[in-house]
Enzyme design. Structure first.
Site, PDB file in Angstrom:
ATOM      1  N   HIS A 148      40.625  40.702  44.300  1.00 47.12           N
ATOM      2  CA  HIS A 148      40.361  42.010  44.908  1.00 47.12           C
ATOM      3  C   HIS A 148      40.228  43.123  43.866  1.00 47.12           C
ATOM      4  CE1 HIS A 148      44.517  41.878  43.920  1.00 47.12           C
ATOM      5  NE2 HIS A 148      44.671  43.155  44.203  1.00 47.12           N
ATOM      6  N   ASP A 149      40.484  42.819  42.596  1.00 50.40           N
ATOM      7  CA  ASP A 149      40.341  43.819  41.528  1.00 50.40           C
ATOM      8  C   ASP A 149      39.054  43.644  40.726  1.00 50.40           C
ATOM      9  OD1 ASP A 149      42.883  44.872  42.076  1.00 50.40           O
ATOM     10  OD2 ASP A 149      43.863  43.568  40.607  1.00 50.40           O
ATOM     11  N   ASP A 183      52.285  38.566  48.497  1.00 50.39           N
ATOM     12  CA  ASP A 183      52.133  39.357  47.282  1.00 50.39           C
ATOM     13  C   ASP A 183      53.460  40.083  47.054  1.00 50.39           C
ATOM     14  OD1 ASP A 183      50.747  40.754  45.171  1.00 50.39           O
ATOM     15  OD2 ASP A 183      48.918  40.430  46.345  1.00 50.39           O
ATOM     16  N   ASP A 207      52.749  40.632  41.394  1.00 50.08           N
ATOM     17  CA  ASP A 207      51.927  41.707  40.855  1.00 50.08           C
ATOM     18  C   ASP A 207      52.458  42.191  39.494  1.00 50.08           C
ATOM     19  OD1 ASP A 207      49.691  43.534  41.731  1.00 50.08           O
ATOM     20  OD2 ASP A 207      51.206  45.069  41.345  1.00 50.08           O
ATOM     21  N   GLU A 236      50.954  37.542  37.980  1.00 51.07           N
ATOM     22  CA  GLU A 236      49.775  38.251  37.504  1.00 51.07           C
ATOM     23  C   GLU A 236      50.135  38.856  36.162  1.00 51.07           C
ATOM     24  OE1 GLU A 236      46.666  41.863  38.541  1.00 51.07           O
ATOM     25  OE2 GLU A 236      48.819  42.126  38.675  1.00 51.07           O
TER      26      GLU A 236
HETATM   27  O1  TEU Z   1      46.596  44.854  39.256  1.00 50.78           O
HETATM   28  C1  TEU Z   1      47.009  45.099  37.952  1.00 50.78           C
HETATM   29  C2  TEU Z   1      46.027  45.758  37.104  1.00 50.78           C
HETATM   30  O2  TEU Z   1      46.293  45.975  35.944  1.00 50.78           O
HETATM   31  C3  TEU Z   1      44.739  46.169  37.718  1.00 50.78           C
HETATM   32  O3  TEU Z   1      44.857  47.502  37.968  1.00 50.78           O
HETATM   33  C4  TEU Z   1      43.596  45.826  36.863  1.00 50.78           C
HETATM   34  O4  TEU Z   1      43.798  46.146  35.529  1.00 50.78           O
HETATM   35  C5  TEU Z   1      42.384  46.558  37.249  1.00 50.78           C
HETATM   36  O5  TEU Z   1      42.366  46.808  38.610  1.00 50.78           O
HETATM   37  C6  TEU Z   1      41.203  45.740  36.899  1.00 50.78           C
HETATM   38  O6  TEU Z   1      40.133  46.359  37.445  1.00 50.78           O
HETATM   39  C7  TEU Z   1      47.549  44.742  40.242  1.00 50.78           C
HETATM   40  C8  TEU Z   1      46.872  44.601  41.587  1.00 50.78           C
HETATM   41  O7  TEU Z   1      46.150  43.401  41.611  1.00 50.78           O
HETATM   42  C9  TEU Z   1      46.035  45.804  41.842  1.00 50.78           C
HETATM   43  O8  TEU Z   1      45.295  45.697  43.021  1.00 50.78           O
HETATM   44  C10 TEU Z   1      46.950  46.989  41.902  1.00 50.78           C
HETATM   45  O9  TEU Z   1      46.192  48.155  42.026  1.00 50.78           O
HETATM   46  C11 TEU Z   1      47.828  47.100  40.662  1.00 50.78           C
HETATM   47  O10 TEU Z   1      48.409  45.869  40.285  1.00 50.78           O
HETATM   48  C12 TEU Z   1      48.982  48.024  40.925  1.00 50.78           C
HETATM   49  O11 TEU Z   1      49.852  47.437  41.845  1.00 50.78           O
END
Ligand code: TEU
Ligand code: CA
Length: 561
Positions: A321-322, A97, A198, A248
């Site tokens: 994971h989000d 990542d 990311d 992403e």
């Molecule tokens: O996620 C990007 C992001 O925009 C997320 O915060 C998303 O909108 C939200 O969680 C949806 O529920 C990335 C990573 O995948 C995330 O884990 C990180 O928290 C974020 O970037 C910041 O690095």
């Protein structure tokens, strides 16, 4: 053109919740290494490793304090090297990542940057004067509240699109880009096979968005120089290695995807789009109890398949994971039968579309959302900030309403530990897990499913094997079918005269009026399906894939054996 990363199936590991080797309750790198045989058995080709770098862990490791060190709770660099070697010995690649839109506020770069307005690293981050004693403008962070925080020592505000402990790097500064590219080469020279990048389309901020005029600020996605920076990254780093990259990219259109990852000139192998996981958003974004829209989901999936055709390679996912757990969100967990059938149906639909599939850990077992009851069970910073914002500050939701939103959409849903067995702590740890374990682990776990030839795990394994056997599953053209029938996702994949017919019932109803016979290719054989007995019409959550030929010829693509 063929490429290994088009043929690959990627499996995302969230290290904190995968497997704990030393009983401290936190998943770690030796734990991952100990499960490589499991992943090999499943059949995946690539691991996407969520961050394992040194981090104060404000945002699950997405706040990095040293890009070249491993977080002590995850192990050592030797542990990492061993993981890489053991994975390679099994033919499994690893992508890292890459979190370079921002660092942790504990990163040495930021510590130096905030040490004085004249420090040479001041300009490595984005600093602005306040406006009339307030934030420079009214831009808000993705994690609620202002995107600007005052540093009292130097009297200026720094930008953070996420938590205040995640200051945004200033990509305008060539030294910043140089330092990032050097770090990327360092990991690639070590032997990693690529990066998941990311929020990579946030790295260029439109100058208007940063105006210190007390105005609204602006959107920082797809800014004016994203492509230029990615091209530079491609020239300086990516083009020199045989790797895969996936950006992403929230908030993109298919045209943006082509700009970032197009066959002709895109810098990346592919990008993640998020439209299909946003059909259950409401006026307060993801914080709602609304169900996803089936017609919208179908339209979006099909549209991306069609619009990328011939222009860019796609990526396929139901969760990460989000996101909440796929089967809880797009499937049906109301009873054991619906759970199993709908999880397999989602697996079929995902793996049969065109693009590289990404599985999130536990999806191969049909793991479900966590039943979070109290706020003190929540670990995720996004969720905690949203609670403060929507309940305590803005009074938009009552406590109970917000808890219902959290149960449906919170990020902890996907972060509960992997359910390895029905034993203590689901076999995840011998200690106290850092986050609660899903109460259903005695019914849903890897050990049980490996012993059951009709389990969700075995079904995923079969789908992955089929992808290796039938190139049409990887390279075949996507052709939509039944566009006006919202109940099913139906499409063909076509390569030469090989044809796959895919039909997935997204409803819990039988569909006696659905005529499949006239959709069948010539010499059709049922390649895979989630019911063991044959039947005329589709049953609840039924998925079927037939393999055949575009016209009756002597050849048979699949003879049912
Ligand atoms: O996620 C990007 C992001 O925009 C997320 O915060 C998303 O909108 C939200 O969680 C949806 O529920 C990335 C990573 O995948 C995330 O884990 C990180 O928290 C974020 O970037 C910041 O690095
Ligand atoms: Ca541990």
């Amino acid at each position: 053109m063929k490429a290994w990363w088009k043929e690959a199936v990627v499996y995302q590991v969230y290290p904190r919740s995968f497997c704990d080797s030393n009983g401290d309750g936190i998943g770690d790198i030796p734990g991952i290494t100990s499960k490589l045989d499991y992943l090999k058995e499943l059949g995946i080709d690539v691991i996407w490793l969520s961050p394992v770098y040194a981090s104060p862990n404000v945002d699950g490791g997405y706040d990095i304090s040293d890009y070249r060190a491993i977080a002590p709770e995850f192990g050592t660099m030797d542990d990492f090297d061993r993981l890489l070697g053991e994975a390679r010995a099994r033919g499994i690649k690893i992508i890292m990542d890459l979190v370079v839109n921002h660092t942790s506020d504990q990163h040495e770069w930021f510590v130096q940057s905030k040490s004085g307005r004249d420090h040479p690293k001041r300009d490595w981050y984005i600093w602005r004067d306040g406006f009339e004693g307030q934030e420079p403008n009214r831009m808000t962070s993705v994690f609620s509240g202002p995107a600007w925080t005052l540093d009292p020592f130097t009297g200026q505000y720094f930008l953070h699109l996420f938590a205040r402990e995640q200051p945004d790097l200033n990509w305008e500064n060539p030294e910043v880009r140089g330092a990032i590219f050097e770090t990327m080469r360092w990991w690639l020279d070590k032997g990693v096979d690529g990066f998941r990048m990311d929020v990579i389309n946030f790295i260029s901020k439109p100058p208007e968005a940063l105006c210190a005029d007390g105005g609204p600020g602006g959107e920082c996605v797809n800014g004016p120089r994203v492509c230029a920076y990615l091209e530079e990254m491609h020239n300086e780093v990516l083009s020199r290695y045989d790797i895969m990259t996936v950006g992403e990219t929230h908030g993109i259109t298919p045209d943006d995807a082509v700009k970032y990852a197009g066959y002709e000139s895109g810098a990346l192998s592919m990008v993640f789009q998020f439209e299909h996981v946003n059909t259950d958003a409401g006026p307060y974004g993801k914080w709602t109890t609304m169900k996803y829209s089936r017609p919208e989901l179908k339209r979006i999936l099909s549209q991306w398949q069609t619009e990328l055709d011939g222009r860019a390679w796609g990526s396929l996912f139901w969760g990460n994971h989000d996101q909440p757990r796929a089967v809880s969100r797009f499937g049906d967990t109301s009873d054991a039968e619906a759970w199993e059938k709908s999880a397999k149906m989602l697996a079929t639909c995902l793996m049969m579309m065109k693009g590289t599939p990404y599985l999130y850990q536990g999806d191969e077992l049909g793991m479900t959302n966590l039943d979070i009851r109290a706020l003190d069970e929540v670990r995720d910073v996004e969720t905690l900030n949203a609670y403060r914002d929507l309940v305590e500050e803005k009074h938009i939701y009552t406590r109970g309403e917000m808890m219902a939103c959290i149960r449906k959409a919170g990020r902890d849903n996907a972060r509960s530990p992997m359910q390895w067995s029905g034993g203590p702590n689901a076999g995840f740890t011998s200690g106290t897990p850092w986050i609660q374990i899903n109460g259903n682990y005695r019914d849903i776990n890897a050990e049980a499913q490996r012993q059951d030839s009709s389990s969700i795990f075995r079904y995923y394994q079969k789908l992955i094997q089929l992808r290796k056997q039938f190139p049409v599953m990887v390279y075949g053209r996507y052709e939509p079918l039944l566009p006006d029938d919202d109940r099913v996702a139906a499409f063909r994949r076509v390569e030469g005269d090989d044809v796959l017919l895919v039909v997935c019932n997204f409803t819990g109803e039988a569909l006696p009026d659905m005529e499949l016979t006239n959709l069948l290719p010539a010499q059709a054989g049922l390649l895979i399906g989630n019911y063991s007995e044959p039947a005329e019409s589709l049953r609840p959550y039924e998925a079927r894939v037939y393999a055949g030929k575009s016209a009756a010829s002597g050849a048979v693509l699949y003879d049912g054996r």
